[in-house]
Design an enzyme around this catalytic site. Structure first.
Site, PDB file in Angstrom:
ATOM      1  N   GLU A  98       3.727   7.828  -4.097  1.00  0.00           N
ATOM      2  CA  GLU A  98       4.073   7.677  -2.679  1.00  0.00           C
ATOM      3  C   GLU A  98       2.993   6.820  -2.038  1.00  0.00           C
ATOM      4  O   GLU A  98       2.106   7.309  -1.356  1.00  0.00           O
ATOM      5  CB  GLU A  98       4.197   9.044  -1.993  1.00  0.00           C
ATOM      6  N   GLU A 108      -0.439  -0.146  -1.917  1.00  0.00           N
ATOM      7  CA  GLU A 108      -0.653  -0.678  -3.269  1.00  0.00           C
ATOM      8  C   GLU A 108       0.384  -0.237  -4.304  1.00  0.00           C
ATOM      9  O   GLU A 108       0.116  -0.328  -5.496  1.00  0.00           O
ATOM     10  CB  GLU A 108      -2.055  -0.278  -3.746  1.00  0.00           C
TER      11      GLU A 108
HETATM   12  C1  LIG Z   1       0.768   7.588   1.724  1.00  0.00           C
HETATM   13  S1  LIG Z   1      -0.536   8.567   1.048  1.00  0.00           S
HETATM   14  C2  LIG Z   1       0.431   9.766   0.131  1.00  0.00           C
HETATM   15  C3  LIG Z   1      -0.300  11.041  -0.111  1.00  0.00           C
HETATM   16  C4  LIG Z   1       0.513  12.123  -0.805  1.00  0.00           C
HETATM   17  N1  LIG Z   1       1.009  11.690  -2.090  1.00  0.00           N
HETATM   18  C5  LIG Z   1       1.659  12.571   0.053  1.00  0.00           C
HETATM   19  O1  LIG Z   1       2.812  12.256  -0.273  1.00  0.00           O
HETATM   20  O2  LIG Z   1       1.411  13.215   1.078  1.00  0.00           O
HETATM   21  C6  LIG Z   1      -1.203   7.495  -0.199  1.00  0.00           C
HETATM   22  C7  LIG Z   1      -2.496   7.966  -0.826  1.00  0.00           C
HETATM   23  O3  LIG Z   1      -2.828   7.026  -1.855  1.00  0.00           O
HETATM   24  C8  LIG Z   1      -4.245   6.843  -1.886  1.00  0.00           C
HETATM   25  N2  LIG Z   1      -4.487   5.546  -2.546  1.00  0.00           N
HETATM   26  C9  LIG Z   1      -4.345   4.301  -1.988  1.00  0.00           C
HETATM   27  N3  LIG Z   1      -4.615   3.341  -2.906  1.00  0.00           N
HETATM   28  C10 LIG Z   1      -4.927   3.998  -4.061  1.00  0.00           C
HETATM   29  C11 LIG Z   1      -5.278   3.558  -5.369  1.00  0.00           C
HETATM   30  N4  LIG Z   1      -5.380   2.252  -5.678  1.00  0.00           N
HETATM   31  N5  LIG Z   1      -5.515   4.491  -6.334  1.00  0.00           N
HETATM   32  C12 LIG Z   1      -5.412   5.825  -6.043  1.00  0.00           C
HETATM   33  N6  LIG Z   1      -5.099   6.286  -4.817  1.00  0.00           N
HETATM   34  C13 LIG Z   1      -4.846   5.400  -3.835  1.00  0.00           C
HETATM   35  C14 LIG Z   1      -4.652   6.941  -0.423  1.00  0.00           C
HETATM   36  O4  LIG Z   1      -6.031   7.261  -0.296  1.00  0.00           O
HETATM   37  C15 LIG Z   1      -3.708   8.031   0.099  1.00  0.00           C
HETATM   38  O5  LIG Z   1      -4.295   9.304   0.001  1.00  0.00           O
END
Ligand SMILES: C[S@@+](CC[C@H](N)C(=O)[O-])C[C@H]1O[C@@H](n2cnc3c(N)ncnc32)[C@H](O)[C@@H]1O
Length: 253
Positions: A98, A108
């Protein structure tokens, strides 16, 4: 559940969660990666049916929250890693990612899947499995690119919605979007923007439109053009998926 203010807003969006929960219930099994795990909410749903869940979160502070929230599950490991570069020791039955935003421009999802896809079993699945991006010509009152947060009606639609790309996320594709479209005009006035709307296919039978925290429609300014009902205008739109909002260029003639 512990959260940051941002993840709290994500958890308050019941429509977003309901779609993901239903998809996870349908697909979770075996080895699951939850990429961009945030508060850990989707990992916690997947864990009841999976053998093991790898919850990957890049932000160390957020990952500490996920570790706290997932501490009762002995089949979940939280990895504080960048999912665009991570190497996994085994292949997954399911990837949950997500990292969605309108048009897949600013988050990303695409670069993460370009890396993670190699660790998906042949019959493995991805949630979401597909994306449809559509756009319509509009007259907008602001001059800068902005999201329709709260879905406020500060624009006028000047033509019908047209789907300009459909993505099967299991397949590799070019991150560059470069489309030339002819758009029919259904009103008199000035077109000075487009509204991008994203529809997310979570599984082959669950589709999600915009919700408050999932892909609010994006207004992108263009050059202004006077139009009459019945005209057709040409639109050139390009951007890089995962490249950020400053890669977006839209011109009309
Ligand atoms: C839109 S949030 C979704 C959070 C959770 N999965 C939810 O549905 O509530 C996206 C998450 O991805 C993390 N994130 C962004 N880029 C990332 C990367 N390259 N690798 C791992 N995590 C990442 C962000 O820090 C954020 O916590």
């Amino acid at each position: 559940m512990k959260t940051t203010p941002y993840h709290h807003n994500l958890l308050s969006d019941q429509e977003r969660l309901a779609g993901f929960f239903e998809a996870i219930k349908e697909k979770s099994k075996g080895i699951v990666y939850d990429l961009g795990a945030g508060s850990g909410i989707l990992s916690s749903q997947a864990a009841s049916q999976a053998e093991h869940v790898f919850a990957v979160e890049k932000n160390p502070k957020t990952a500490q929250i996920a570790i706290h929230n997932l501490s009762n599950f002995d089949n979940v490991s939280v990895l504080v890693k960048d999912a665009t570069k991570i190497i996994f020791p085994e292949k997954a039955d399911l990837i949950i990612c997500e990292m969605l935003d309108t048009g897949l421009i600013d988050e990303e999802l695409i670069p993460v899947l370009q890396n993670a896809r190699q660790y998906l079993k042949d019959h493995g699945e991805i949630i979401p499995c597909g994306i449809f991006n559509g756009l319509e010509p509009i007259h907008m009152e602001t001059e800068h690119l902005c999201y329709q947060e709260g879905l406020k009606n500060n624009f006028k639609t000047m033509g019908p919605l047209k789907i300009y790309n459909s993505l099967n996320l299991k397949r590799e594709f070019n991150e560059k979007v470069d489309v030339a479209l002819k758009l029919p005009i259904t009103d008199h006035g000035t077109v000075n923007g487009i509204l991008i709307t994203t529809f997310t296919l979570l599984t082959s039978n669950i589709i999600c439109g915009p919700t408050p925290m999932l892909n609010p429609p994006l207004m992108v300014p263009t050059n202004p053009l006077k139009v009459s009902k019945g005209d057709k205008i040409n639109l050139d739109l390009n951007y890089i998926m995962g490249g950020g909002l400053n890669t977006v260029k839209a011109t009309i003639s």
